[in-house]
Design an enzyme around this catalytic site. Sequence first.
Site, PDB file in Angstrom:
ATOM      1  N   HIS A   1     122.543 -38.700  71.949  1.00  0.00           N
ATOM      2  CA  HIS A   1     123.297 -39.813  71.369  1.00  0.00           C
ATOM      3  C   HIS A   1     124.429 -40.165  72.316  1.00  0.00           C
ATOM      4  CE1 HIS A   1     126.163 -36.719  70.338  1.00  0.00           C
ATOM      5  NE2 HIS A   1     125.209 -36.063  69.697  1.00  0.00           N
TER       6      HIS A   1
ATOM      7  N   HIS B   1     126.400 -37.402  74.135  1.00  0.00           N
ATOM      8  CA  HIS B   1     125.786 -36.801  75.334  1.00  0.00           C
ATOM      9  C   HIS B   1     125.869 -37.762  76.518  1.00  0.00           C
ATOM     10  CE1 HIS B   1     123.392 -34.801  72.022  1.00  0.00           C
ATOM     11  NE2 HIS B   1     123.853 -33.751  72.687  1.00  0.00           N
TER      12      HIS B   1
ATOM     13  N   ASP C   1     132.329 -29.491  69.855  1.00  0.00           N
ATOM     14  CA  ASP C   1     132.125 -28.049  69.755  1.00  0.00           C
ATOM     15  C   ASP C   1     133.312 -27.363  70.436  1.00  0.00           C
ATOM     16  OD1 ASP C   1     129.372 -27.868  68.553  1.00  0.00           O
ATOM     17  OD2 ASP C   1     128.995 -29.212  70.232  1.00  0.00           O
TER      18      ASP C   1
END
Length: 280
Positions: A34, A37, A150
């Site tokens: 998506h 990235h 993350d």
Amino acid sequence: MKIYKEIEGLQSFVAEQRAAGKRIGFVPTMGALHAGHLSLVARALQSCDLCVVSVFVNPTQFNNPRDLETYPRDLEADACLLEAAGATALFAPEVTTIYPEPDTRVFDVGAVAEVMEGAYRPGHFNGVMQVVSRLFDIVRPDCAFFGEKDFQQIAVIRAMARQIASPVEIIACPIVREEDGLARSSRNLLLTPEGRAAAPSIYRILSESRGWVETLSPQELIARVTEEINAVPTLRVEYFDIVDTDSLQSIHSWVDSPRPHGCITVYCGEVRLIDNIAYH
Ligand code: PAF
């Protein structure tokens, strides 16, 4: 864009490029790509001469077999997106290529990997460190790019890279959000329409909570964010903690850290979403 499924082909391509003096950027992914990235690919192409992207759904980092089974996969669509984004090479190995035999390595990078995701997903970070160290050995990039969604993963990978004396420079890149604030994630594809409508409340409430720092202690702020998110139908907070950006250990007063950071995990129906926010 070149596509490699085997280590040898990728390695000889990268070796040729390195011999020609090129700087190699690397974006490891689990596919279902998506805009988040693609922003990493763009960032890699800014700092390096070329960008290698891996698409590999790493079984060793899934502590829940159902999560591994349902993880979205579409290599053809990923390859089209990467080609359009200007990626130089795609490495899409099979599980047996990455793990010709079971990876029994156990990493211990201390407290950064033990809290939050480390506590709620036992074994997850060990699997991440297994695959990232293996991918670093295969690709041998100069720099590797990771998204800040993350947040804890980046700290864990940095700690692992220091521990194994990896020369790879780890570069953290900002979260990419949907227009309504929801952090881009491959897991968003799994949301029901009702879940998709509820999910932006996570970032809306986190953003509002920045205004509460003056009046609430970290513990009070955690309680209020949790209560407000849990009041949204289909959302259920698994954990929300406010930690120091470097140590990732909980803070109890705002003066405990120069850079406090909130990290949250929320179940949206069956789908586990994570997000985070800086309080500095
Ligand atoms: O962030 C991810 O998508 C994965 O954890 C990573 C870093 C590609 C390792 O499998």
